[in-house]
Design an enzyme around this catalytic site. Structure first.
Site, PDB file in Angstrom:
ATOM      1  N   LYS A 135      -6.971  76.384  78.884  1.00 51.65           N
ATOM      2  CA  LYS A 135      -6.198  75.146  78.798  1.00 51.65           C
ATOM      3  C   LYS A 135      -4.809  75.432  78.230  1.00 51.65           C
ATOM      4  O   LYS A 135      -4.669  76.027  77.169  1.00 51.65           O
ATOM      5  CB  LYS A 135      -6.924  74.148  77.884  1.00 51.65           C
ATOM      6  CG  LYS A 135      -6.199  72.811  77.743  1.00 51.65           C
ATOM      7  CD  LYS A 135      -7.063  71.794  77.015  1.00 51.65           C
ATOM      8  CE  LYS A 135      -6.931  71.816  75.529  1.00 51.65           C
ATOM      9  NZ  LYS A 135      -5.614  71.405  75.005  1.00 51.65           N
TER      10      LYS A 135
ATOM     11  N   PHE B  61      -0.001  63.206  81.191  1.00 52.33           N
ATOM     12  CA  PHE B  61       1.114  62.450  81.767  1.00 52.33           C
ATOM     13  C   PHE B  61       0.918  60.945  81.533  1.00 52.33           C
ATOM     14  O   PHE B  61      -0.190  60.414  81.670  1.00 52.33           O
ATOM     15  CB  PHE B  61       1.210  62.697  83.277  1.00 52.33           C
ATOM     16  CG  PHE B  61       1.521  64.129  83.643  1.00 52.33           C
ATOM     17  CD1 PHE B  61       2.557  64.820  83.023  1.00 52.33           C
ATOM     18  CD2 PHE B  61       0.785  64.783  84.623  1.00 52.33           C
ATOM     19  CE1 PHE B  61       2.851  66.138  83.374  1.00 52.33           C
ATOM     20  CE2 PHE B  61       1.071  66.088  84.983  1.00 52.33           C
ATOM     21  CZ  PHE B  61       2.102  66.771  84.359  1.00 52.33           C
TER      22      PHE B  61
ATOM     23  N   ASP C 120       3.678  57.759  82.379  1.00 49.31           N
ATOM     24  CA  ASP C 120       5.044  57.294  82.669  1.00 49.31           C
ATOM     25  C   ASP C 120       4.950  56.250  83.784  1.00 49.31           C
ATOM     26  O   ASP C 120       3.844  55.845  84.165  1.00 49.31           O
ATOM     27  CB  ASP C 120       5.924  58.501  83.075  1.00 49.31           C
ATOM     28  CG  ASP C 120       7.384  58.292  82.667  1.00 49.31           C
ATOM     29  OD1 ASP C 120       7.930  57.220  82.969  1.00 49.31           O
ATOM     30  OD2 ASP C 120       7.964  59.212  82.060  1.00 49.31           O
TER      31      ASP C 120
ATOM     32  N   PRO D  11       4.826  54.805  87.557  1.00 47.42           N
ATOM     33  CA  PRO D  11       4.041  55.416  88.638  1.00 47.42           C
ATOM     34  C   PRO D  11       4.759  56.539  89.376  1.00 47.42           C
ATOM     35  O   PRO D  11       4.190  57.612  89.590  1.00 47.42           O
ATOM     36  CB  PRO D  11       3.727  54.226  89.553  1.00 47.42           C
ATOM     37  CG  PRO D  11       3.648  53.065  88.607  1.00 47.42           C
ATOM     38  CD  PRO D  11       4.725  53.333  87.579  1.00 47.42           C
TER      39      PRO D  11
ATOM     40  N   THR E 298       7.269  58.565  88.487  1.00 48.80           N
ATOM     41  CA  THR E 298       7.485  59.771  87.665  1.00 48.80           C
ATOM     42  C   THR E 298       6.161  60.480  87.410  1.00 48.80           C
ATOM     43  O   THR E 298       6.078  61.715  87.471  1.00 48.80           O
ATOM     44  CB  THR E 298       8.156  59.374  86.333  1.00 48.80           C
ATOM     45  OG1 THR E 298       9.337  58.628  86.637  1.00 48.80           O
ATOM     46  CG2 THR E 298       8.520  60.587  85.511  1.00 48.80           C
TER      47      THR E 298
ATOM     48  N   THR F  45      -8.952  61.844  69.927  1.00 47.63           N
ATOM     49  CA  THR F  45      -9.939  61.903  68.835  1.00 47.63           C
ATOM     50  C   THR F  45      -9.293  61.596  67.486  1.00 47.63           C
ATOM     51  O   THR F  45      -9.977  61.268  66.538  1.00 47.63           O
ATOM     52  CB  THR F  45     -10.625  63.290  68.792  1.00 47.63           C
ATOM     53  OG1 THR F  45      -9.671  64.282  69.099  1.00 47.63           O
ATOM     54  CG2 THR F  45     -11.757  63.374  69.776  1.00 47.63           C
TER      55      THR F  45
ATOM     56  N   ARG G 228     -17.897  72.558  67.775  1.00 48.45           N
ATOM     57  CA  ARG G 228     -17.948  73.420  66.604  1.00 48.45           C
ATOM     58  C   ARG G 228     -19.310  74.096  66.505  1.00 48.45           C
ATOM     59  O   ARG G 228     -20.321  73.513  66.926  1.00 48.45           O
ATOM     60  CB  ARG G 228     -17.711  72.602  65.318  1.00 48.45           C
ATOM     61  CG  ARG G 228     -16.276  72.090  65.154  1.00 48.45           C
ATOM     62  CD  ARG G 228     -15.293  73.238  64.991  1.00 48.45           C
ATOM     63  NE  ARG G 228     -13.903  72.857  64.869  1.00 48.45           N
ATOM     64  CZ  ARG G 228     -13.058  72.697  65.892  1.00 48.45           C
ATOM     65  NH1 ARG G 228     -13.459  72.858  67.137  1.00 48.45           N
ATOM     66  NH2 ARG G 228     -11.789  72.394  65.679  1.00 48.45           N
TER      67      ARG G 228
ATOM     68  N   ARG H 104      -9.870  76.671  68.187  1.00 49.22           N
ATOM     69  CA  ARG H 104      -9.904  77.513  66.983  1.00 49.22           C
ATOM     70  C   ARG H 104     -11.223  78.216  66.677  1.00 49.22           C
ATOM     71  O   ARG H 104     -11.188  79.356  66.200  1.00 49.22           O
ATOM     72  CB  ARG H 104      -9.435  76.681  65.775  1.00 49.22           C
ATOM     73  CG  ARG H 104      -7.960  76.364  65.861  1.00 49.22           C
ATOM     74  CD  ARG H 104      -7.560  75.194  65.011  1.00 49.22           C
ATOM     75  NE  ARG H 104      -8.113  73.943  65.531  1.00 49.22           N
ATOM     76  CZ  ARG H 104      -7.889  72.761  64.983  1.00 49.22           C
ATOM     77  NH1 ARG H 104      -7.135  72.663  63.903  1.00 49.22           N
ATOM     78  NH2 ARG H 104      -8.398  71.664  65.516  1.00 49.22           N
TER      79      ARG H 104
HETATM   80  O1  C5P Z   1      -9.183  74.017  68.032  1.00 52.05           O
HETATM   81  P1  C5P Z   1      -9.980  72.895  68.640  1.00 52.05           P
HETATM   82  O2  C5P Z   1     -11.325  73.350  69.189  1.00 52.05           O
HETATM   83  O3  C5P Z   1     -10.084  71.698  67.736  1.00 52.05           O
HETATM   84  O4  C5P Z   1      -9.109  72.480  69.921  1.00 52.05           O
HETATM   85  C1  C5P Z   1      -9.412  71.350  70.704  1.00 52.05           C
HETATM   86  C2  C5P Z   1      -8.417  71.220  71.811  1.00 52.05           C
HETATM   87  O5  C5P Z   1      -8.690  70.014  72.521  1.00 52.05           O
HETATM   88  C3  C5P Z   1      -6.960  71.106  71.345  1.00 52.05           C
HETATM   89  O6  C5P Z   1      -6.152  71.730  72.335  1.00 52.05           O
HETATM   90  C4  C5P Z   1      -6.691  69.617  71.324  1.00 52.05           C
HETATM   91  O7  C5P Z   1      -5.354  69.310  71.575  1.00 52.05           O
HETATM   92  C5  C5P Z   1      -7.563  69.140  72.480  1.00 52.05           C
HETATM   93  N1  C5P Z   1      -7.963  67.736  72.418  1.00 52.05           N
HETATM   94  C6  C5P Z   1      -8.686  67.194  71.355  1.00 52.05           C
HETATM   95  N2  C5P Z   1      -9.044  65.866  71.380  1.00 52.05           N
HETATM   96  C7  C5P Z   1      -8.694  65.084  72.407  1.00 52.05           C
HETATM   97  C8  C5P Z   1      -7.972  65.620  73.482  1.00 52.05           C
HETATM   98  C9  C5P Z   1      -7.615  66.974  73.451  1.00 52.05           C
HETATM   99  O8  C5P Z   1      -9.030  67.906  70.418  1.00 52.05           O
HETATM  100  N3  C5P Z   1      -9.096  63.825  72.436  1.00 52.05           N
END
Ligand code: C5P
Length: 244
Positions: A45, A75, A77, A79, A81, A136, A197, A227
């Site tokens: 990603k 995205f 914006d 429609p 764009t 989130t 996690r 992470r």
């Molecule tokens: O490091 P971690 O596992 O928390 O990364 C989660 C990834 O998912 C990050 O790139 C974050 O921007 C993305 N993300 C998220 N919650 C969302 C949408 C995207 O944590 N609702």
């Protein structure tokens, strides 16, 4: 037609269902992660941080290496764009891209039609088009500020139905909502879930977390992990532990 979804048999693997978030400040660090995990995970990603630093050339580099890329630029914006941005992303050869579902049906539908049109005219693979339901980091207080009095789950379902009605292929949502989304919209509707996690691990800034297995068991199609894998010294070992 959207690409074929991965199999939904027992114990799907990281190779079928895991997307690694390349949340790095530069392309060099991202490519270290890609070299280490290529072939072990389904996709990578590229989000706002890396895209803003390195631009579309980095996405092309990954696509050129044969990697599947989820372009996470959310995205939102007008429609026209939104649709033109989506067309540019499709021309980069990304596998998946996303939009804020709150951009509205007209923007989502215009973008979908524009992507379908360019893919068919130019012989490109049709990327999966995904709606973001609710970040989130946003909770019910944030929704109240916007004038929505229901629960976060109600809002997520409303956004998922809006995305589906515009012909999008799925949504980004917490794994906790995956089952409700599947039963409201159908099993073919893709749910992409961050907030993954390992059991007993640190949760960083994520609020509602789940393990990889629990997320898939709850009906998530793909899990996005950053992470817990990318910040580890031995990323392959971290990946194996997370998906065991
Ligand atoms: O490091 P971690 O596992 O928390 O990364 C989660 C990834 O998912 C990050 O790139 C974050 O921007 C993305 N993300 C998220 N919650 C969302 C949408 C995207 O944590 N609702």
């Amino acid at each position: 037609m959207p690409p074929t979804l991965p199999s939904t048999g027992q114990q799907p693997s990281a190779r079928e269902r895991l997307i690694v978030a390349l949340d790095t400040p530069n392309g060099g660090e991202a490519l270290d992660i890609v070299s280490e995990l290529s072939g072990e995970v389904f996709a990578f990603k590229v989000g706002l941080q890396l895209f803003t630093a390195e631009g579309p050339a980095f996405v092309s580099e990954l696509v050129g290496r044969g990697e599947k890329v989820f372009l996470d630029l959310k995205f939102h914006d007008i429609p026209n764009t939104t649709a033109m941005a989506a067309v540019s992303a499709a021309r980069l050869g990304v596998w998946m891209m996303n939009f804020h579902a709150s951009a509205g049906r007209e923007a989502l539908e215009t973008a979908r039609l524009a992507v379908e049109n360019v893919c068919s005219k130019e012989g490109l693979g049709r990327p999966l088009l995904i709606g973001v339901t609710l970040l989130t980091s946003s909770g019910e207080e944030h929704l109240k500020e916007l004038g929505f009095d229901g629960t976060a789950e109600e809002y997520v379902l409303r956004m998922a139905k809006l995305a589906a009605s515009a012909g999008l292929d799925g949504v980004v949502a917490s794994a906790r909502e995956a089952a409700a989304i599947r039963s409201a919209i159908g099993v073919e509707f893709v749910t992409v879930t961050p907030g993954i996690r390992p059991k007993g691990g640190t949760i960083d800034d994520q609020k509602r977390v789940m393990t990889f297995r629990d997320a898939l068991d709850s009906g998530a199609t793909y899990a996005v992990v950053g992470r817990p894998i990318t910040a580890e010294r031995d990323r392959r070992a971290a990946l194996a532990a997370l998906t065991a």
